[in-house]
Design a protein around this motif. Sequence first.
Motif, PDB file in Angstrom:
ATOM      1  N   CYS A  17       6.503  -3.105 -20.699  1.00  0.00           N
ATOM      2  CA  CYS A  17       6.695  -3.401 -19.411  1.00  0.00           C
ATOM      3  C   CYS A  17       8.239  -3.001 -19.211  1.00  0.00           C
ATOM      4  CB  CYS A  17       6.365  -4.537 -18.744  1.00  0.00           C
ATOM      5  SG  CYS A  17       4.558  -4.504 -18.318  1.00  0.00           S
ATOM      6  N   VAL A  18       9.010  -3.722 -20.192  1.00  0.00           N
ATOM      7  CA  VAL A  18      10.554  -3.414 -20.216  1.00  0.00           C
ATOM      8  C   VAL A  18      10.807  -1.771 -20.249  1.00  0.00           C
ATOM      9  CG1 VAL A  18      12.594  -3.739 -21.475  1.00  0.00           C
ATOM     10  CG2 VAL A  18      10.982  -5.759 -21.127  1.00  0.00           C
ATOM     11  N   ASN A  19       9.928  -1.266 -21.279  1.00  0.00           N
ATOM     12  CA  ASN A  19      10.316   0.167 -21.542  1.00  0.00           C
ATOM     13  C   ASN A  19       9.835   0.906 -19.999  1.00  0.00           C
ATOM     14  OD1 ASN A  19      11.142  -0.132 -24.046  1.00  0.00           O
ATOM     15  ND2 ASN A  19       9.155   0.034 -24.923  1.00  0.00           N
ATOM     16  N   GLU A  20       9.044   0.428 -19.432  1.00  0.00           N
ATOM     17  CA  GLU A  20       8.424   1.100 -18.239  1.00  0.00           C
ATOM     18  C   GLU A  20       9.624   0.646 -16.967  1.00  0.00           C
ATOM     19  OE1 GLU A  20       4.421   0.156 -17.176  1.00  0.00           O
ATOM     20  OE2 GLU A  20       4.926   0.053 -15.157  1.00  0.00           O
ATOM     21  N   VAL A  21       9.979  -0.453 -16.754  1.00  0.00           N
ATOM     22  CA  VAL A  21      10.971  -0.580 -15.532  1.00  0.00           C
ATOM     23  C   VAL A  21      12.368  -0.137 -16.124  1.00  0.00           C
ATOM     24  CG1 VAL A  21       9.181  -2.441 -15.009  1.00  0.00           C
ATOM     25  CG2 VAL A  21      11.331  -3.006 -16.101  1.00  0.00           C
ATOM     26  N   PRO A  52      14.232   2.380 -17.290  1.00  0.00           N
ATOM     27  CA  PRO A  52      14.887   3.541 -17.188  1.00  0.00           C
ATOM     28  C   PRO A  52      15.385   3.765 -16.013  1.00  0.00           C
ATOM     29  CG  PRO A  52      12.835   4.161 -18.470  1.00  0.00           C
ATOM     30  CD  PRO A  52      12.911   2.773 -17.921  1.00  0.00           C
ATOM     31  N   ASP A  53      16.429   4.190 -15.545  1.00  0.00           N
ATOM     32  CA  ASP A  53      17.130   4.515 -14.426  1.00  0.00           C
ATOM     33  C   ASP A  53      16.864   3.264 -13.347  1.00  0.00           C
ATOM     34  OD1 ASP A  53      17.784   7.099 -15.144  1.00  0.00           O
ATOM     35  OD2 ASP A  53      15.750   7.823 -14.917  1.00  0.00           O
ATOM     36  N   ASN A  54      17.007   2.033 -13.868  1.00  0.00           N
ATOM     37  CA  ASN A  54      16.804   0.934 -12.925  1.00  0.00           C
ATOM     38  C   ASN A  54      18.388   0.160 -12.703  1.00  0.00           C
ATOM     39  OD1 ASN A  54      16.130  -1.404 -11.460  1.00  0.00           O
ATOM     40  ND2 ASN A  54      14.324  -1.787 -12.563  1.00  0.00           N
ATOM     41  N   PRO A  55      18.729   0.477 -11.574  1.00  0.00           N
ATOM     42  CA  PRO A  55      20.006  -0.163 -11.315  1.00  0.00           C
ATOM     43  C   PRO A  55      19.954  -1.898 -11.482  1.00  0.00           C
ATOM     44  CG  PRO A  55      19.251   0.470  -9.276  1.00  0.00           C
ATOM     45  CD  PRO A  55      18.353   1.151 -10.336  1.00  0.00           C
ATOM     46  N   HIS A  56      18.804  -2.229 -11.148  1.00  0.00           N
ATOM     47  CA  HIS A  56      18.532  -3.873 -11.102  1.00  0.00           C
ATOM     48  C   HIS A  56      18.265  -4.366 -12.502  1.00  0.00           C
ATOM     49  CE1 HIS A  56      18.434  -3.478  -6.635  1.00  0.00           C
ATOM     50  NE2 HIS A  56      17.439  -2.460  -6.974  1.00  0.00           N
ATOM     51  N   TYR A  57      18.049  -3.554 -13.508  1.00  0.00           N
ATOM     52  CA  TYR A  57      17.583  -3.979 -14.808  1.00  0.00           C
ATOM     53  C   TYR A  57      18.960  -4.736 -15.543  1.00  0.00           C
ATOM     54  CZ  TYR A  57      16.244  -4.270 -19.574  1.00  0.00           C
ATOM     55  OH  TYR A  57      15.951  -4.950 -20.871  1.00  0.00           O
ATOM     56  N   ARG A  58      18.471  -5.844 -15.976  1.00  0.00           N
ATOM     57  CA  ARG A  58      19.468  -6.704 -16.810  1.00  0.00           C
ATOM     58  C   ARG A  58      18.811  -7.532 -17.832  1.00  0.00           C
ATOM     59  NH1 ARG A  58      23.504 -11.384 -14.278  1.00  0.00           N
ATOM     60  NH2 ARG A  58      24.699 -11.427 -16.199  1.00  0.00           N
ATOM     61  N   TYR A  59      19.416  -7.591 -18.999  1.00  0.00           N
ATOM     62  CA  TYR A  59      18.649  -8.333 -19.972  1.00  0.00           C
ATOM     63  C   TYR A  59      19.411  -9.606 -20.226  1.00  0.00           C
ATOM     64  CZ  TYR A  59      17.407  -9.239 -24.651  1.00  0.00           C
ATOM     65  OH  TYR A  59      17.037  -9.687 -26.200  1.00  0.00           O
TER      66      TYR A  59
END
Length: 54
Positions: free
Chosen positions: A35-39, A41-48
């Motif tokens: 799901c990480v790999n799914e969400v 790419p190109d996600n401005p909200h993504y933060r690890y």
Amino acid sequence: MSKTKVCANCNGEESLMFRVQYKPGKTWCFLCKPCVNEVKPDNPHYRYGGTWKG
Ligand SMILES: [Zn+2]
């Protein structure tokens, strides 16, 4: 026996989870690796925020 968490995206139970933000609103949630790999790419909200191991 290892502990598990439920993935916020697919509801699958995993013992290796990634703490991430991926939606607007700065909510931290746990996602499994697919799901990480799914969400991610190109996600401005993504933060690890770290890896969780059960
Ligand atoms: Zn998942």
